[in-house]
Each structure stands twice: as C-alpha cells, then as structure tokens.
Scaffold this motif. Sequence first.
Motif, PDB file in Angstrom:
ATOM      1  N   TYR A  26     -22.581  48.988  60.883  1.00  0.00           N
ATOM      2  CA  TYR A  26     -21.911  47.921  60.712  1.00  0.00           C
ATOM      3  C   TYR A  26     -20.438  48.377  60.015  1.00  0.00           C
ATOM      4  O   TYR A  26     -19.385  47.935  60.765  1.00  0.00           O
ATOM      5  CB  TYR A  26     -22.504  46.755  59.750  1.00  0.00           C
ATOM      6  N   THR A  27     -20.201  48.686  59.069  1.00  0.00           N
ATOM      7  CA  THR A  27     -19.196  49.044  58.344  1.00  0.00           C
ATOM      8  C   THR A  27     -18.298  50.143  59.201  1.00  0.00           C
ATOM      9  O   THR A  27     -17.251  49.782  59.561  1.00  0.00           O
ATOM     10  CB  THR A  27     -19.330  49.373  56.763  1.00  0.00           C
ATOM     11  N   GLY A  28     -19.044  50.913  59.598  1.00  0.00           N
ATOM     12  CA  GLY A  28     -18.412  52.112  60.668  1.00  0.00           C
ATOM     13  C   GLY A  28     -18.006  51.613  61.757  1.00  0.00           C
ATOM     14  O   GLY A  28     -16.915  51.353  62.297  1.00  0.00           O
ATOM     15  N   ALA A  29     -18.990  51.397  62.699  1.00  0.00           N
ATOM     16  CA  ALA A  29     -18.637  51.204  64.091  1.00  0.00           C
ATOM     17  C   ALA A  29     -18.183  49.873  64.666  1.00  0.00           C
ATOM     18  O   ALA A  29     -17.217  49.823  65.310  1.00  0.00           O
ATOM     19  CB  ALA A  29     -20.167  51.850  65.047  1.00  0.00           C
ATOM     20  N   VAL A  30     -18.916  48.850  64.119  1.00  0.00           N
ATOM     21  CA  VAL A  30     -18.754  47.646  64.580  1.00  0.00           C
ATOM     22  C   VAL A  30     -17.425  47.237  64.133  1.00  0.00           C
ATOM     23  O   VAL A  30     -16.586  46.719  64.698  1.00  0.00           O
ATOM     24  CB  VAL A  30     -19.780  46.517  64.272  1.00  0.00           C
ATOM     25  N   MET A  31     -16.863  47.303  62.749  1.00  0.00           N
ATOM     26  CA  MET A  31     -15.750  47.150  62.212  1.00  0.00           C
ATOM     27  C   MET A  31     -14.679  47.671  62.740  1.00  0.00           C
ATOM     28  O   MET A  31     -13.650  47.369  63.029  1.00  0.00           O
ATOM     29  CB  MET A  31     -15.587  46.940  60.636  1.00  0.00           C
ATOM     30  N   ILE A  32     -14.949  49.003  63.224  1.00  0.00           N
ATOM     31  CA  ILE A  32     -13.788  49.676  63.650  1.00  0.00           C
ATOM     32  C   ILE A  32     -13.559  49.222  64.955  1.00  0.00           C
ATOM     33  O   ILE A  32     -12.338  48.849  65.717  1.00  0.00           O
ATOM     34  CB  ILE A  32     -13.918  51.207  63.882  1.00  0.00           C
ATOM     35  N   LEU A  33     -14.542  48.865  66.006  1.00  0.00           N
ATOM     36  CA  LEU A  33     -14.421  48.404  67.071  1.00  0.00           C
ATOM     37  C   LEU A  33     -13.857  46.932  67.098  1.00  0.00           C
ATOM     38  O   LEU A  33     -12.920  46.769  68.090  1.00  0.00           O
ATOM     39  CB  LEU A  33     -15.746  48.210  67.734  1.00  0.00           C
TER      40      LEU A  33
ATOM     41  N   ILE B 177     -15.416  43.694  56.089  1.00  0.00           N
ATOM     42  CA  ILE B 177     -15.826  45.067  55.522  1.00  0.00           C
ATOM     43  C   ILE B 177     -16.544  44.915  54.064  1.00  0.00           C
ATOM     44  O   ILE B 177     -17.547  45.795  53.925  1.00  0.00           O
ATOM     45  CB  ILE B 177     -14.749  46.187  55.727  1.00  0.00           C
ATOM     46  N   VAL B 178     -15.786  44.337  53.260  1.00  0.00           N
ATOM     47  CA  VAL B 178     -16.218  44.216  51.980  1.00  0.00           C
ATOM     48  C   VAL B 178     -17.549  43.686  51.725  1.00  0.00           C
ATOM     49  O   VAL B 178     -18.354  44.020  51.024  1.00  0.00           O
ATOM     50  CB  VAL B 178     -15.243  43.757  51.207  1.00  0.00           C
ATOM     51  N   CYS B 179     -17.762  42.675  52.692  1.00  0.00           N
ATOM     52  CA  CYS B 179     -19.178  41.913  52.684  1.00  0.00           C
ATOM     53  C   CYS B 179     -20.129  42.674  53.136  1.00  0.00           C
ATOM     54  O   CYS B 179     -21.319  42.811  52.657  1.00  0.00           O
ATOM     55  CB  CYS B 179     -18.930  40.841  53.496  1.00  0.00           C
ATOM     56  N   PHE B 180     -19.963  43.482  54.180  1.00  0.00           N
ATOM     57  CA  PHE B 180     -20.886  44.552  54.404  1.00  0.00           C
ATOM     58  C   PHE B 180     -21.319  45.543  53.541  1.00  0.00           C
ATOM     59  O   PHE B 180     -22.163  45.893  53.393  1.00  0.00           O
ATOM     60  CB  PHE B 180     -20.571  45.158  55.844  1.00  0.00           C
ATOM     61  N   PHE B 181     -20.342  46.249  52.711  1.00  0.00           N
ATOM     62  CA  PHE B 181     -20.834  46.883  51.736  1.00  0.00           C
ATOM     63  C   PHE B 181     -21.683  46.420  50.576  1.00  0.00           C
ATOM     64  O   PHE B 181     -22.203  46.936  50.228  1.00  0.00           O
ATOM     65  CB  PHE B 181     -19.332  47.406  51.128  1.00  0.00           C
ATOM     66  N   SER B 182     -21.120  45.097  50.098  1.00  0.00           N
ATOM     67  CA  SER B 182     -22.141  44.409  49.384  1.00  0.00           C
ATOM     68  C   SER B 182     -23.296  44.318  49.812  1.00  0.00           C
ATOM     69  O   SER B 182     -24.482  44.183  48.958  1.00  0.00           O
ATOM     70  CB  SER B 182     -21.246  42.925  48.909  1.00  0.00           C
ATOM     71  N   ILE B 183     -23.657  43.832  51.106  1.00  0.00           N
ATOM     72  CA  ILE B 183     -24.815  43.711  51.704  1.00  0.00           C
ATOM     73  C   ILE B 183     -25.426  45.103  51.424  1.00  0.00           C
ATOM     74  O   ILE B 183     -26.780  45.225  51.011  1.00  0.00           O
ATOM     75  CB  ILE B 183     -24.874  43.190  53.144  1.00  0.00           C
TER      76      ILE B 183
END
Length: 167
Positions: A60-67, A34-40
């Motif tokens: 990515y950060t919302g849907a995929v990581m929650i899944l 999640i942190v990596c996605f925010f930095s991207i």
Amino acid sequence: MITIIFYILATVTLGTAILTVLSKHPVHSAVYMIVCFFSIAGHFLMLNALFLSVVHIIVYTGAVMILLLFTLMLMNLNEDHAPKKKVASRIAAVISTCLTAFVLLAVLLKSNTVIDTYRAENIDFASVKVIGQVLLNEYLVPFEFASILLIASMVGAVLVSKREKKA
C-alpha cells in the motif's frame, strides 16, 4: 503502555483519514494517506502480525501510493479545472457512505473470529504458512479479483495519462 500507543495510533489513523478526505489539494491528500497507511501498519504490529505489517507497508504505502502520486502528477489536477459538484451528487455520496458504513457495521457484528480455533490447535495464526493456506484455499476468488482490479487500474492509469496525437 500498550494502551497509550494504541490510542496514539488510532488518533493518527483517524485524523489522517479525515484529512485525506477533506484535503482540497490532491498531493496533500496522498501524503495524509501515506501517513494513515503507516499508522495502520503500526496497528498490525501491535497485533503481532508482522507479515501483514510488512506487506501493508510494501504494497500500500510503496506501490499503490506511488502509482497514485504518478497518476496525480500526470493528470495535473488543479482546483480551477474541477467543476462544482451538484447537490444531487453530494446527497448520493452521503447515502452511499451511510450504506457502506451500515454494511461494515453489520459484517462486524455478525462476524466470528477464527483465532480461537487456531489457538486451540496450537497453531501460530500469524505465520506465513497459515496465511498462505487461508489466502489460497478459502479466499482464492477474492484474491484473484483483487489482482484483476489492480491490473485494470494500472491499464486505466496508462489510458488516462496517454495523450492523443494531434494530426
């Protein structure tokens, strides 16, 4: 100033990507991702691609990581249940990683940018209209394959989490 921000974001991105792969606990690995996605998404902001940044955070950060987190919680992964990997599978993983890196490097070296054509025509290449035209004209088939892949992964997550009834 912008160079310093880039180096900070690049360090955070690379560090959390490495921690995602090396972390033994799956939930910690998901948090690092999640942190990596925010930095991207921060990199997208630096490129003045506001739409891509927001979509990246939402999708990515919302849907995929929650899944992914729900799947991890439903599967109840522990270190005790994980079998040790054989040497052959580790060698295969290293070889496939090296081949993937080789292909990505070849694509990077052979690719040409189309930003110059948009700048020459004085078109805002980061606008939603241009992104939609490119996505639904030139990249329609990969776009549809990605949607099929997401649907298949959701069905797979449901099937994995479904428990058999004991008769």
